[in-house]
Structures are given as C-alpha cells and as structure tokens.
Motif scaffolding. Structure first.
Motif, PDB file in Angstrom:
ATOM      1  N   LEU A   1       0.815  -1.208   0.000  1.00  0.00           N
ATOM      2  CA  LEU A   1       0.000   0.000   0.000  1.00  0.00           C
ATOM      3  C   LEU A   1       0.856   1.268   0.000  1.00  0.00           C
ATOM      4  CD1 LEU A   1      -2.589  -1.206   2.673  1.00  0.00           C
ATOM      5  CD2 LEU A   1      -2.914  -1.120   0.188  1.00  0.00           C
ATOM      6  N   GLN A   2       2.115   1.144  -0.392  1.00  0.00           N
ATOM      7  CA  GLN A   2       3.029   2.290  -0.326  1.00  0.00           C
ATOM      8  C   GLN A   2       2.638   3.411  -1.277  1.00  0.00           C
ATOM      9  OE1 GLN A   2       7.410   1.170   0.472  1.00  0.00           O
ATOM     10  NE2 GLN A   2       6.611  -0.642  -0.552  1.00  0.00           N
ATOM     11  N   THR A   3       1.945   3.064  -2.363  1.00  0.00           N
ATOM     12  CA  THR A   3       1.571   4.105  -3.326  1.00  0.00           C
ATOM     13  C   THR A   3       0.179   4.665  -3.075  1.00  0.00           C
ATOM     14  OG1 THR A   3       0.727   2.433  -4.863  1.00  0.00           O
ATOM     15  CG2 THR A   3       3.025   3.077  -5.110  1.00  0.00           C
ATOM     16  N   VAL A   4      -0.494   4.160  -2.048  1.00  0.00           N
ATOM     17  CA  VAL A   4      -1.861   4.627  -1.760  1.00  0.00           C
ATOM     18  C   VAL A   4      -1.770   5.779  -0.763  1.00  0.00           C
ATOM     19  CG1 VAL A   4      -4.182   3.956  -1.032  1.00  0.00           C
ATOM     20  CG2 VAL A   4      -2.691   2.283  -2.129  1.00  0.00           C
ATOM     21  N   ARG A   5      -1.499   6.956  -1.261  1.00  0.00           N
ATOM     22  CA  ARG A   5      -1.327   8.118  -0.392  1.00  0.00           C
ATOM     23  C   ARG A   5      -2.595   8.963  -0.320  1.00  0.00           C
ATOM     24  NH1 ARG A   5       3.475   7.756  -3.457  1.00  0.00           N
ATOM     25  NH2 ARG A   5       5.288   7.156  -2.200  1.00  0.00           N
ATOM     26  N   GLU A   6      -3.211   9.182  -1.477  1.00  0.00           N
ATOM     27  CA  GLU A   6      -4.385  10.046  -1.494  1.00  0.00           C
ATOM     28  C   GLU A   6      -5.599   9.311  -0.920  1.00  0.00           C
ATOM     29  OE1 GLU A   6      -2.654   9.252  -4.151  1.00  0.00           O
ATOM     30  OE2 GLU A   6      -1.543  11.062  -4.681  1.00  0.00           O
ATOM     31  N   ASN A   7      -6.472  10.074  -0.280  1.00  0.00           N
ATOM     32  CA  ASN A   7      -7.687   9.480   0.287  1.00  0.00           C
ATOM     33  C   ASN A   7      -8.563   8.852  -0.788  1.00  0.00           C
ATOM     34  OD1 ASN A   7      -7.104  10.067   2.967  1.00  0.00           O
ATOM     35  ND2 ASN A   7      -8.048  12.100   2.853  1.00  0.00           N
TER      36      ASN A   7
ATOM     37  N   ASN B   1      -7.703   7.171  -3.547  1.00  0.00           N
ATOM     38  CA  ASN B   1      -7.254   5.812  -3.842  1.00  0.00           C
ATOM     39  C   ASN B   1      -7.520   4.877  -2.671  1.00  0.00           C
ATOM     40  OD1 ASN B   1      -6.365   6.517  -6.375  1.00  0.00           O
ATOM     41  ND2 ASN B   1      -4.254   6.884  -5.726  1.00  0.00           N
ATOM     42  N   TRP B   2      -7.349   5.401  -1.471  1.00  0.00           N
ATOM     43  CA  TRP B   2      -7.618   4.584  -0.287  1.00  0.00           C
ATOM     44  C   TRP B   2      -9.098   4.222  -0.210  1.00  0.00           C
ATOM     45  CZ3 TRP B   2      -5.513   1.711   3.419  1.00  0.00           C
ATOM     46  CH2 TRP B   2      -6.242   1.480   4.597  1.00  0.00           C
ATOM     47  N   ASP B   3      -9.957   5.195  -0.428  1.00  0.00           N
ATOM     48  CA  ASP B   3     -11.403   4.981  -0.275  1.00  0.00           C
ATOM     49  C   ASP B   3     -12.005   4.151  -1.403  1.00  0.00           C
ATOM     50  OD1 ASP B   3     -11.423   6.452   2.076  1.00  0.00           O
ATOM     51  OD2 ASP B   3     -11.912   8.336   1.065  1.00  0.00           O
ATOM     52  N   THR B   4     -11.500   4.327  -2.618  1.00  0.00           N
ATOM     53  CA  THR B   4     -12.142   3.670  -3.759  1.00  0.00           C
ATOM     54  C   THR B   4     -11.506   2.343  -4.140  1.00  0.00           C
ATOM     55  OG1 THR B   4     -10.753   4.869  -5.349  1.00  0.00           O
ATOM     56  CG2 THR B   4     -12.848   5.883  -4.707  1.00  0.00           C
ATOM     57  N   TRP B   5     -10.220   2.147  -3.807  1.00  0.00           N
ATOM     58  CA  TRP B   5      -9.540   0.903  -4.198  1.00  0.00           C
ATOM     59  C   TRP B   5      -9.086   0.075  -3.005  1.00  0.00           C
ATOM     60  CZ3 TRP B   5      -4.370  -0.671  -3.446  1.00  0.00           C
ATOM     61  CH2 TRP B   5      -4.044  -1.882  -4.066  1.00  0.00           C
ATOM     62  N   ALA B   6      -8.215   0.648  -2.194  1.00  0.00           N
ATOM     63  CA  ALA B   6      -7.587  -0.144  -1.132  1.00  0.00           C
ATOM     64  C   ALA B   6      -8.594  -0.611  -0.086  1.00  0.00           C
ATOM     65  CB  ALA B   6      -6.466   0.661  -0.476  1.00  0.00           C
ATOM     66  N   LEU B   7      -9.349   0.314   0.457  1.00  0.00           N
ATOM     67  CA  LEU B   7     -10.230  -0.029   1.571  1.00  0.00           C
ATOM     68  C   LEU B   7     -11.302  -1.048   1.191  1.00  0.00           C
ATOM     69  CD1 LEU B   7     -10.686   0.472   4.537  1.00  0.00           C
ATOM     70  CD2 LEU B   7     -12.093   2.454   3.956  1.00  0.00           C
ATOM     71  N   PRO B   8     -12.012  -0.877   0.059  1.00  0.00           N
ATOM     72  CA  PRO B   8     -12.988  -1.911  -0.309  1.00  0.00           C
ATOM     73  C   PRO B   8     -12.338  -3.280  -0.507  1.00  0.00           C
ATOM     74  CG  PRO B   8     -13.372   0.093  -1.560  1.00  0.00           C
ATOM     75  CD  PRO B   8     -12.065   0.283  -0.857  1.00  0.00           C
ATOM     76  N   GLY B   9     -11.156  -3.293  -1.125  1.00  0.00           N
ATOM     77  CA  GLY B   9     -10.470  -4.564  -1.334  1.00  0.00           C
ATOM     78  C   GLY B   9     -10.042  -5.218  -0.036  1.00  0.00           C
ATOM     79  N   LEU B  10      -9.528  -4.430   0.902  1.00  0.00           N
ATOM     80  CA  LEU B  10      -9.124  -4.968   2.200  1.00  0.00           C
ATOM     81  C   LEU B  10     -10.321  -5.536   2.950  1.00  0.00           C
ATOM     82  CD1 LEU B  10      -6.571  -2.229   3.351  1.00  0.00           C
ATOM     83  CD2 LEU B  10      -6.051  -4.510   2.465  1.00  0.00           C
ATOM     84  N   HIS B  11     -11.436  -4.828   2.902  1.00  0.00           N
ATOM     85  CA  HIS B  11     -12.646  -5.330   3.548  1.00  0.00           C
ATOM     86  C   HIS B  11     -13.060  -6.678   2.942  1.00  0.00           C
ATOM     87  CE1 HIS B  11     -14.330  -2.446   6.473  1.00  0.00           C
ATOM     88  NE2 HIS B  11     -13.665  -1.528   5.799  1.00  0.00           N
TER      89      HIS B  11
END
Length: 360
Positions: free
Chosen positions: A260-266, A268-278
């Motif tokens: 997740l080193q490139t996920v800096r902006e909210n 990208n976090w809200d639309t990609w990383a967080l849903p995938g982690l959930h």
C-alpha cells in the motif's frame, strides 16, 4: 504448446481487445469455440492504450493482445493466465513480530542498539541496483543478510521486494539469466515479500491479468529455491479478489502481502484499497496471515487491525525516514525533535508497534 481451434498455437489475449474472440473472456457473447478459461469480464473501459496503432511494441510499457510479441510474453508466464498451477510452499519464520521497521541498510547496528527489534526489513532497491540491474557488490559477499547488516544472528531479516516498475521489470527479466533467485537464497533472508507487478487503471486488461500471474509465479519460484516467500496481491476488479481467495483456499500459501506504499491520497484509499481490504478480510481463509506494507497513518493502521486482527503484520519505512530528520511519529502526528537518528528511530518504532495487537 497449446492446441487452439484445432491448430497448434500459443494462446494469447485477443488483438484489439476483441473480447468475443478472447480465450479468457467470461461474457455471454463470447464465441464458445474460443473460450478456454473464463476469468475476465471484459476489456478495461478506461484504457488509454485502446486502439493503439504503435509499431514499436517492444518499447511499450504494457502488454496487450495487439503486441507483436504477445506470444513470447504468454510463453514467459506459462501460456496461461490462470492461477491453478501455482503453489507457494513454506512457512513463516518463527518469532515474526507484528511490526517490522524497514531500513535503508546503513548503520543498522546503531539503530538496533536503540530499538532492539526482533526483525528488520530492507527494500529491493537496496539490494538490486536500479542502474546496473545486478545485485550490489555489498550483497555478493559470502555472508548472510543479518551478517551484512551487522545484526545479531537471532534477528530476523526481511526482503521487501517492492520497488518502482523499471526495477521489478528488470528483476523479472534477469532473474534466470543472472541467477538472481540463487543470490537471494544465498543471503538467507528469513522472509521475502515477492515483487509485485503493477495494475494501473488506464492499462489494458491483458496487462492486469499477466501481472497478477507474474506476481504469484515469482513468489513460487522464490519458494522453490528454499526461500520463505510471500506473494503480493494486487487487484482491479471484484473478480480478481475472488480468484485470489479461491486460490489461497486451494493452495494454502504461508501468508499473503499487500503493498500500500503508493496509496497516499484518500481517493485511492477509499475507492480501491479499503474496499479490497474489507473484501479480503471477509473472504480469505480466516487463519491466513496478512502482511501490509506502507501504512503509517494511525487511522489506517487502526482500520487494518480491525479487519485482520492478530493475523496482521505491518512493515513500514516511516520510522527510518523520519529519523533521518530527527523527527518522530506520535499520536499527534510528526514531531520534529532534532533528536539523534537512533533515538528518533526507536521512538517511532515503539510507537508504531504499540498500534498493533499485543503492542508487538
């Protein structure tokens, strides 16, 4: 060599992203005589390369069905885009802590004298040169990684195989030619997070599928060399996550990692990383360890702990980066204390460790 439509041929994604003529398309309008493995729901509508008319495919940074050398790339990944043939044997090292600081490889003994951590990570670009595409001479000594870093033999060492795209691409190309995996095995890292190959939203879907497979393939190659290796998971669609979950349940890797080193902006976090982690937290095998790299914000770490609990391991280079400026991480954010580098490093490490289950 596969047999395709009765003719010997290497199977590849369809040229011009023609889904109906693609062996991997899962849509209802696919030609039933074409589909071999329905694992893709269709082309990427945001692809900036759609309709590309370039003739210099060899210099293009992405792989698609229209490339003149796409068959060579398919051969390089085993003539399939499935995961079914990939296994990653091995186990995690005993005593792996919940938090592992990543260092740059310099003065690590001094940092350890202050922090006394059971494990340290180092990034791929500190071991594999982005300029020469060779292992640095420092790492070609007849020593283990712990000895080169001047750490106690009881301290665990982790190679975090994440780097910028040109470096991991060079590693892929040279891994057999230059026996890079043998070099890594000889260093006796206690754990290696396999390099991850990028999935950008404006790239063709074929590139996504090839890169997901390459990430798993490379982890498997490392594991077969006797290395405790963990694959990286990158995704773009729900179907990607579903394939990973099915593969993990079937093959039981020692752990999975997510960079997740490139996920800096909210955004990208809200639309990609967080849903995938959930989704992964709910659908991966409940006892499968998860290693995350790149989280530093307290709220994001708390979210990850809430999702994965005691099976979470976090790797971060922020304590080392802050310490170079005499700064420390605290509950209130960054504080510039102009402290000695080892002292600042230790303070940040202890703080970040306190955010993980058991304060480890």
């Amino acid at each position: 060599m596969a047999t395709f439509l009765g003719l010997p041929s290497r199977v590849a994604p369809a040229a011009r992203c023609d889904c109906r003529r693609c062996p991997w398309y899962s849509g209802s309008d696919a030609d039933p005589g074409i589909v071999l493995a329905p694992l893709c729901s269709g082309c990427n509508s945001d692809c900036a390369y759609c309709g590309c008319a370039r003739t210099t495919c060899g210099g293009c940074p992405v792989r698609c069905g229209s490339r003149t050398d796409i068959h060579a790339w398919m051969a390089d990944v085993g003539d399939t885009l499935e995961f079914d043939d990939i296994t990653i044997p091995g186990t995690l090292p005993k005593g792996l802590p919940r938090f592992i600081p990543q260092v740059d490889g310099s003065a690590v003994a001094e940092l350890d004298a202050a922090a006394r951590r059971p494990a340290y990570a180092i990034g791929l670009r500190r071991v594999f040169s982005p300029r020469t595409h060779q292992i640095y001479p420092r790492w070609q000594q007849d020593k283990t990684a712990a000895e080169i870093l001047e750490l106690p033999t009881s301290t665990l060492t982790v190679l975090s195989g994440y780097a910028e795209d040109p470096l991991v691409e060079a590693f892929w190309t040279a891994r057999h030619r230059d026996k890079l995996i043998d070099h890594i095995a000889a260093l006796r890292f206690d754990l290696v997070l396999a390099p991850n190959y990028s999935i950008y939203g404006n790239w063709p879907r074929a590139e996504h599928l090839i890169n997901m497979r390459r990430s798993l393939l490379l982890a498997g190659e490392l594991a077969r060399a006797g290395i405790a290796a963990v694959p990286n998971l990158y995704w773009f669609r729900l179907e990607d996550l579903q394939r990973y979950a099915t593969w993990a349940a079937d093959t039981e890797p020692p752990a999975v990692a997510i960079n997740l080193q490139t996920v800096r902006e909210n955004t990208n976090w809200d639309t990609w990383a967080l849903p995938g982690l959930h989704w992964l937290a709910a659908n991966l095998p409940a006892d499968l360890p998860v290693i995350l790299t790149g989280l530093s914000r307290r709220d994001r770490i708390a979210t990850a702990v809430g999702l994965f609990g005691a099976r979470l391991t976090l790797i971060s280079q922020n304590p080392a980066q802050y310490a170079l400026h005499g700064a420390v991480m605290t509950a209130e954010g960054r504080v510039d204390l102009h402290a000695r580098v080892p002292d600042a490093f230790a303070a940040s490490v202890w703080y970040m460790a306190s955010l993980l289950p058991g304060g480890a």
